[in-house]
Write a protein that holds these residues in place. Structure first.
Motif, PDB file in Angstrom:
ATOM      1  N   PHE A 308      -7.084  -9.576 -18.928  1.00  0.00           N
ATOM      2  CA  PHE A 308      -6.816  -8.390 -18.191  1.00  0.00           C
ATOM      3  C   PHE A 308      -6.054  -8.280 -17.072  1.00  0.00           C
ATOM      4  O   PHE A 308      -6.308  -8.988 -16.253  1.00  0.00           O
ATOM      5  CB  PHE A 308      -8.149  -7.718 -18.156  1.00  0.00           C
ATOM      6  CG  PHE A 308      -9.196  -7.456 -19.503  1.00  0.00           C
ATOM      7  CD1 PHE A 308      -8.944  -6.295 -19.966  1.00  0.00           C
ATOM      8  CD2 PHE A 308      -9.848  -8.365 -20.185  1.00  0.00           C
ATOM      9  CE1 PHE A 308      -9.787  -6.126 -21.120  1.00  0.00           C
ATOM     10  CE2 PHE A 308     -10.454  -8.383 -21.122  1.00  0.00           C
ATOM     11  CZ  PHE A 308     -10.212  -6.955 -21.855  1.00  0.00           C
ATOM     12  N   GLY A 309      -5.328  -7.180 -17.030  1.00  0.00           N
ATOM     13  CA  GLY A 309      -4.465  -7.128 -15.781  1.00  0.00           C
ATOM     14  C   GLY A 309      -4.675  -5.761 -15.127  1.00  0.00           C
ATOM     15  O   GLY A 309      -5.017  -4.785 -15.664  1.00  0.00           O
ATOM     16  N   SER A 310      -4.598  -5.576 -13.752  1.00  0.00           N
ATOM     17  CA  SER A 310      -4.587  -4.519 -13.126  1.00  0.00           C
ATOM     18  C   SER A 310      -3.560  -4.010 -12.335  1.00  0.00           C
ATOM     19  O   SER A 310      -2.543  -4.827 -11.690  1.00  0.00           O
ATOM     20  CB  SER A 310      -5.912  -4.868 -11.907  1.00  0.00           C
ATOM     21  OG  SER A 310      -5.878  -3.774 -10.850  1.00  0.00           O
ATOM     22  N   LYS A 311      -3.350  -2.557 -12.045  1.00  0.00           N
ATOM     23  CA  LYS A 311      -2.244  -2.072 -11.446  1.00  0.00           C
ATOM     24  C   LYS A 311      -2.585  -1.542 -10.056  1.00  0.00           C
ATOM     25  O   LYS A 311      -1.567  -0.819  -9.418  1.00  0.00           O
ATOM     26  CB  LYS A 311      -1.678  -0.764 -12.237  1.00  0.00           C
ATOM     27  CG  LYS A 311      -1.445  -1.125 -13.548  1.00  0.00           C
ATOM     28  CD  LYS A 311      -0.825   0.191 -14.403  1.00  0.00           C
ATOM     29  CE  LYS A 311      -0.383  -0.136 -15.880  1.00  0.00           C
ATOM     30  NZ  LYS A 311       0.100   1.004 -16.790  1.00  0.00           N
ATOM     31  N   TRP A 312      -3.665  -1.766  -9.505  1.00  0.00           N
ATOM     32  CA  TRP A 312      -4.087  -1.538  -8.260  1.00  0.00           C
ATOM     33  C   TRP A 312      -3.343  -2.127  -7.276  1.00  0.00           C
ATOM     34  O   TRP A 312      -3.364  -1.591  -5.950  1.00  0.00           O
ATOM     35  CB  TRP A 312      -5.420  -1.780  -7.825  1.00  0.00           C
ATOM     36  CG  TRP A 312      -6.588  -0.811  -8.809  1.00  0.00           C
ATOM     37  CD1 TRP A 312      -6.059  -0.009  -9.567  1.00  0.00           C
ATOM     38  CD2 TRP A 312      -8.070  -0.826  -8.522  1.00  0.00           C
ATOM     39  NE1 TRP A 312      -7.229   0.949 -10.120  1.00  0.00           N
ATOM     40  CE2 TRP A 312      -8.297   0.452  -9.328  1.00  0.00           C
ATOM     41  CE3 TRP A 312      -8.945  -1.237  -7.969  1.00  0.00           C
ATOM     42  CZ2 TRP A 312      -9.646   0.615  -9.684  1.00  0.00           C
ATOM     43  CZ3 TRP A 312     -10.302  -1.099  -8.273  1.00  0.00           C
ATOM     44  CH2 TRP A 312     -10.592  -0.026  -9.097  1.00  0.00           C
ATOM     45  N   CYS A 313      -2.661  -3.386  -7.554  1.00  0.00           N
ATOM     46  CA  CYS A 313      -1.943  -4.042  -6.338  1.00  0.00           C
ATOM     47  C   CYS A 313      -0.216  -4.058  -6.414  1.00  0.00           C
ATOM     48  O   CYS A 313       0.174  -4.796  -5.541  1.00  0.00           O
ATOM     49  CB  CYS A 313      -2.517  -5.581  -6.297  1.00  0.00           C
ATOM     50  SG  CYS A 313      -4.271  -5.680  -6.269  1.00  0.00           S
TER      51      CYS A 313
END
Length: 332
Positions: A308-313
């Motif tokens: 799973f990947g996050s776009k918050w950074c």
């Protein structure tokens, strides 16, 4: 007889001269100016609305708009030494559904010539949070017996209470009327109450344009930037990965962050337009943030094996409109 007349004239002349000399001080002195008592107290307060609340390169508002307000009483011991306490409130969007970020801080600001220092402690509070578990509401091993716990489809977990504190030291060097250079250092024994220590250091620079750029309009302009590095330790077992070498906690990824922007100010208002980014991968960002919006992107790392990947950074543009007031400067 002539001698007598001359002598009398001389005496009169001396008398007139002496009288004139005695009058001089009366002509020099004027009414004493009123005594203005030094008021050491001051209060700073303000509010802001921004397109994205980004903290050290990481979105705290799920890449959505956020509002902020602060209140800061100050006591000036001398013109070069200030004591202060303050509080601020920011809207956030965390997986544990915390109501807001409430900050309480205080410190001391000594000034030595062109160098302005700031030493203090910052407390970050996140009231209203709920425990985030992956095994089902109230049934998981991480939130035993908590009927209000939250389950996320992407498998991320997050503690109910993320509150923590940092000690900090800052310095700004005013090179001249246009250039300012700064350095910052923050340390916490448990970042976001994760059990992992955190150390953040950064360098800043700011160029303030001459007042003649916009003529008599009263509009000012600046260009500023920051480069920082966040070091992080190993979390406690709450965030551990069973069956791996990280079963007792994960070693968060250290990362660099930077931002650069231009600002315009008029009276108490400032419009800041800024670009921000980090070198964190989507996988390591997900492990660090427990992003509830993270999707299955195939981004894998040792501390994020689920893909799973996050776009918050990632890279983002931030527009911020703020108003800042001090009683002594803007109201009195």
């Amino acid at each position: 007889m002539k001698k007598t007349i001359i002598s009398v004239a001389a005496v009169l002349a001396v008398g007139v001269t002496s009288a004139s000399a005695a009058d001089l001080p009366a002509k020099v002195y004027s009414k004493a100016p009123p005594i203005v008592a030094f008021d050491p107290w001051d209060i700073a307060f303000g509010a802001a609305v921004m397109s994205n609340y980004v903290f050290r390169g990481v979105s705290q508002s799920n890449n959505n708009p956020s509002v902020n307000a602060y209140f800061e009483p100050r006591y000036n011991v001398t013109k070069d030494l200030q004591l202060y306490v303050g509080t601020s409130w920011s809207s956030i969007s965390f997986a544990n559904r915390a109501a807001a970020e409430v900050d309480i801080y205080g410190g001391i600001r000594p000034t030595f010539g062109a160098f302005a220092f700031d030493f203090g402690v910052y407390g970050y509070l996140y009231p209203g949070g709920k425990c985030v578990d992956t095994a089902g509401v109230g049934a998981g091993a991480l939130c035993p017996g908590d009927i209000n716990s939250i389950s996320l489809a992407n498998g991320n977990v997050l503690k109910k209470d993320l509150s923590f504190y940092e000690g900090y030291a800052k310095v700004n060097w005013t090179v001249n009327d246009m250039f300012t250079i700064g350095a910052n250092e923050y340390y916490t024994p448990s970042f976001l109450n994760s059990g992992a220590w955190g150390n953040y250091a950064s360098l800043t620079a700011k160029f303030t344009a001459p007042t003649t750029v916009f003529g008599p309009s009263g509009v000012g302009m600046y260009v500023s930037g920051e480069f920082g590095r966040q070091w992080l330790g190993t979390s406690d077992s709450f965030y551990g990965l069973p069956g791996t070498i990280f079963a007792n906690g994960i070693k968060y990824k250290d990362y660099n962050t930077w931002n650069v922007g231009v600002g315009f100010n008029y009276r108490v208002f400032t419009l800041d337009l800024r670009y921000s980014d980090t070198d964190l991968s989507k996988a390591d960002c997900n492990a660090f943030t427990s992003d509830y919006t993270a999707t299955l992107t195939g981004d894998v790392s040792p501390i994020n094996p689920g893909g799973f990947g996050s776009k918050w950074c990632g890279a983002t543009f931030i527009a911020k409109l703020s108003a800042d007031v001090t009683l002594q400067s803007n109201i009195k």
